[in-house]
Design a protein around this motif. Structure first.
Motif, mmCIF file in Angstrom:
data_model
loop_
_atom_site.group_PDB
_atom_site.id
_atom_site.type_symbol
_atom_site.label_atom_id
_atom_site.label_comp_id
_atom_site.label_asym_id
_atom_site.label_seq_id
_atom_site.Cartn_x
_atom_site.Cartn_y
_atom_site.Cartn_z
ATOM 1 N N PRO A 26 3.717 -2.357 3.708
ATOM 2 C CA PRO A 26 3.083 -1.038 3.745
ATOM 3 C C PRO A 26 1.582 -1.063 3.455
ATOM 4 O O PRO A 26 0.871 -0.123 3.789
ATOM 5 C CB PRO A 26 3.822 -0.243 2.670
ATOM 6 C CG PRO A 26 5.139 -0.923 2.543
ATOM 7 C CD PRO A 26 4.865 -2.384 2.807
ATOM 8 N N PRO A 48 6.222 0.576 8.804
ATOM 9 C CA PRO A 48 6.039 1.341 7.566
ATOM 10 C C PRO A 48 5.284 2.648 7.828
ATOM 11 O O PRO A 48 4.301 2.658 8.583
ATOM 12 C CB PRO A 48 5.243 0.387 6.674
ATOM 13 C CG PRO A 48 4.559 -0.536 7.615
ATOM 14 C CD PRO A 48 5.456 -0.661 8.815
ATOM 15 N N PRO A 50 3.140 4.194 6.063
ATOM 16 C CA PRO A 50 1.706 4.171 5.758
ATOM 17 C C PRO A 50 0.829 3.665 6.899
ATOM 18 O O PRO A 50 -0.395 3.734 6.807
ATOM 19 C CB PRO A 50 1.614 3.233 4.550
ATOM 20 C CG PRO A 50 2.947 3.316 3.898
ATOM 21 C CD PRO A 50 3.919 3.464 5.056
#
Length: 93
Positions: A26, A48, A50
């Motif tokens: 992430p 991920p 993010p």
């Protein structure tokens, strides 16, 4: 994770293809200058969330993985002009 994060202010291209990775850290979301991310030919089932922190991302190559979905917020990547996702397990976009 921390090694890549240390490059957050300078890294513009990251090629991690053909690495048998099953997940992407992430911390990728901290790479604010990233314009190209190539993770083709791995074993990623997800990206991920993010990743949407990569606001300058223009090209994202995720072909030949095991992705079943893309993060819902991927549409927030305003600079994205190319997304390649062939040969995954995506049911919908």
């Amino acid at each position: 994770g921390p090694a890549i994060g240390a490059l957050s202010g300078t890294l513009t291209s990251l090629v991690l293809s053909h690495n048998r990775m099953s997940e992407l850290d992430p911390v990728i979301g901290t790479l604010s200058r990233l314009e190209l991310l190539d993770v083709r030919h791995n074993s990623l089932a997800t990206l991920p969330a993010p990743i949407v922190g990569c606001r300058r991302l223009k090209k994202l190559h995720v072909d030949d993985n095991a992705l079943v979905e893309l993060p819902a917020a991927i549409g927030d990547l305003c600079a994205l002009v190319l997304l390649t996702a062939s040969r995954n397990k995506l049911a919908a976009l």
